[in-house]
Motif scaffolding. Structure first.
Motif, PDB file in Angstrom:
ATOM      1  N   ASN A 254      -2.524   9.114   4.661  1.00 37.63           N
ATOM      2  CA  ASN A 254      -2.369   7.744   5.173  1.00 37.63           C
ATOM      3  C   ASN A 254      -2.364   6.702   4.064  1.00 37.63           C
ATOM      4  O   ASN A 254      -1.825   5.609   4.233  1.00 37.63           O
ATOM      5  CB  ASN A 254      -3.497   7.428   6.162  1.00 37.63           C
ATOM      6  N   THR A 255      -2.993   7.016   2.937  1.00 36.49           N
ATOM      7  CA  THR A 255      -3.035   6.095   1.813  1.00 36.49           C
ATOM      8  C   THR A 255      -2.581   6.822   0.548  1.00 36.49           C
ATOM      9  O   THR A 255      -2.521   8.049   0.504  1.00 36.49           O
ATOM     10  CB  THR A 255      -4.457   5.543   1.592  1.00 36.49           C
ATOM     11  N   MET A 256      -2.300   6.037  -0.489  1.00 35.35           N
ATOM     12  CA  MET A 256      -1.850   6.613  -1.747  1.00 35.35           C
ATOM     13  C   MET A 256      -2.987   7.296  -2.501  1.00 35.35           C
ATOM     14  O   MET A 256      -2.751   8.173  -3.336  1.00 35.35           O
ATOM     15  CB  MET A 256      -1.232   5.515  -2.616  1.00 35.35           C
ATOM     16  N   GLY A 257      -4.238   6.924  -2.196  1.00 37.00           N
ATOM     17  CA  GLY A 257      -5.383   7.406  -2.953  1.00 37.00           C
ATOM     18  C   GLY A 257      -5.395   8.896  -3.256  1.00 37.00           C
ATOM     19  O   GLY A 257      -5.521   9.301  -4.427  1.00 37.00           O
ATOM     20  N   PRO A 258      -5.261   9.772  -2.234  1.00 34.38           N
ATOM     21  CA  PRO A 258      -5.317  11.208  -2.517  1.00 34.38           C
ATOM     22  C   PRO A 258      -4.172  11.710  -3.393  1.00 34.38           C
ATOM     23  O   PRO A 258      -4.279  12.775  -4.003  1.00 34.38           O
ATOM     24  CB  PRO A 258      -5.234  11.840  -1.118  1.00 34.38           C
ATOM     25  N   LEU A 259      -3.075  10.955  -3.458  1.00 39.48           N
ATOM     26  CA  LEU A 259      -1.881  11.435  -4.175  1.00 39.48           C
ATOM     27  C   LEU A 259      -1.847  11.050  -5.646  1.00 39.48           C
ATOM     28  O   LEU A 259      -0.951  11.482  -6.369  1.00 39.48           O
ATOM     29  CB  LEU A 259      -0.618  10.925  -3.487  1.00 39.48           C
TER      30      LEU A 259
END
Length: 343
Positions: free
Chosen positions: A314-319
Motif C-alpha cells: 500500500n505504501t512505498m516503504g517496504p519497497l
C-alpha cells in the motif's frame, strides 16, 4: 513533447538539414524496441547454474531477532491451512524443515537488475517507472532497481524473454550444494564483505541507501552470483506460505514452484477459544536475501532467510529495500522430463 534534433552535414545551402525525431514513450518502432531490449540485456548478464540437488531450508534456524527495546521481536504470523487448521510462526520458523530439492539447469542474473536496465523497459511503457529512480539514496544506472512491485519486476523479466527465479533456484544459486550459511561460506557478515548497515555512528558501513551492484566482490556465491546476501532483498516467483516447507518434507521435489494459492492470515478470533476466525487472503510473494537497512540483523543475510511481502504494498516503504533479478530455463540432461516431474 517530441524532441526534434536537427542534424546538419556540410553547408546548409548545399545539403540542407534533415530532421531526426526521437519517439515518444511507447511509440518506438519494432526495430527500436529490439534495440532497447538488446541494451537492457547487455546490462543484465546471466550466470549458468548446472542442474542438481541440494538441501533447501534448515532444521535449526537462529532465535528470533531482538527488537530495539531488547524485547523479543513482537508478533507471530498465524494462518489457516487447507484443512482450516491454525498454525502460527515466529520469525525464521518458515525456514523449517530442511528438505531436498532438485533443479534442472537454468540461468540467473549475475547481479540485481539495475535502474539503467529497468529504465529502458519503462521507455516502452511495458514497465511502470519507480519513484525512487530519482532519489539520491537510490538513483544511479549501476544501482539496483528498487521501488518496484512484484508485477512490474515480472514484467521486466518477461520483456527480456525471461522470468523471475523460483525460490528454490534463488537459494540454490546462493547456497550451492554444500549447505553454506552465507553465499561466501561461514564467516559472519561485516561491512567490508557486503552492502549492509549497522548504525549511524562512524564506521557503521557508511551511508544510508543502496550501493552499486558488484561493489562488494566478497558477497559472491559458489556459482559466481553477486549480491545475494546484501544490498537489497529480491522478489522471486513463488507465493509465500510460512508452512510451505512442511509439504515436501521427506520427499525429493523437482523444480518446486511454491504454493498454488494465497494464504489466509488470521486477523482475529470471533471469541476466545472459538474455532471460527476472521481471516484475510494475503497475496504475498517471497522475497529473499538481506538489505542495506540498519534494521536487518546479521541473521537476515543467511542463504535460507525468507519472508513474505504483498505483491503490491500500500505504501512505498517496504519497497525501498526490495529489488529483483531474472532467470531463464535451459535445456539440459535433466530437462526433457521436467514437466512430468512437476505433475
Amino acid at each position: 513533447m517530441r524532441a526534434v534534433l536537427l542534424i546538419c552535414a556540410g553547408v546548409v545551402a548545399a545539403t540542407g538539414c534533415r530532421k531526426s525525431e526521437e519517439p515518444k514513450p511507447g511509440e518506438q518502432s519494432p526495430a527500436q524496441v529490439v534495440d532497447l531490449k538488446r541494451r537492457a540485456a547487455a546490462m543484465t548478464p546471466m550466470v549458468r547454474i548446472p542442474g542438481g540437488c541440494f538441501v533447501m531450508g534448515t532444521d535449526s534456524p537462529p532465535p528470533p531477532p531482538k527488537a530495539a527495546s531488547g524485547a523479543d521481536r513482537p508478533g507471530k504470523l498465524c494462518v489457516l491451512d487447507r484443512s482450516r487448521k491454525e498454525s502460527c510462526y515466529e520469525v525464521y520458523d518458515d525456514e523449517k524443515p530442511a528438505h531436498e530439492a532438485c533443479l534442472d539447469p537454468f540461468e540467473i542474473g549475475e547481479h540485481e537488475v539495475t535502474f539503467g536496465a529497468y529504465r529502458l523497459c519503462t521507455e516502452t511503457l511495458t514497465c511502470e517507472p519507480s519513484d525512487l529512480s530519482t532519489d539520491v539514496d537510490f538513483m544511479g544506472d549501476a544501482r539496483p532497481a528498487v521501488g518496484i512491485d512484484w508485477e512490474n519486476a515480472a514484467k521486466f523479466c518477461s520483456w527480456l524473454g525471461m522470468r523471475l527465479p523460483t525460490e528454490a533456484e534463488w537459494e540454490y544459486a546462493a547456497r550451492g550444494t554444500d549447505g553454506r550459511t552465507y553465499p561466501w561460506g561461514e564467516e559472519p557478515p561485516d561491512c567490508e564483505r557486503l552492502a549492509m548497515r549497522l548504525g549511524d555512528e562512524p564506521g557503521a558501513c557508511g551511508r544510508f541507501g543502496t550501493k552499486n551492484v558488484k561493489s562488494h566482490p566478497a558477497d559472491r556465491s559458489p556459482f559466481g552470483v553477486h549480491d545475494m546476501a546484501g544490498n537489497v532483498r529480491e522478489w522471486v516467483s513463488d507465493r509465500y506460505d510460512p508452512g510451505y516447507y512442511a509439504t515436501p518434507a521427506g520427499v525429493r521435489t523437482w523444480n518446486p514452484r511454491g504454493p498454488d494459492r494465497p494464504i489466509d492470515v488470521i486477523v482475529d478470533a470471533i471469541e476466545p477459544g472459538s474455532s471460527r476466525y476472521v481471516t484475510m487472503p494475503e497475496n504475498s510473494r517471497v522475497v529473499r536475501g538481506g538489505t542495506f537497512l540498519q534494521s536487518d540483523p546479521p541473521t537476515a543475510y543467511r542463504t535460507t532467510n525468507r519472508r513474505g511481502l504483498d505483491e503490491k504494498p500500500n505504501t512505498m516503504g517496504p519497497l525501498i529495500s526490495v529489488g529483483f533479478r531474472c532467470a531463464r530455463s535451459l535445456d539440459g540432461p535433466a530437462g526433457a522430463d521436467a514437466e512430468q516431474r512437476q505433475r
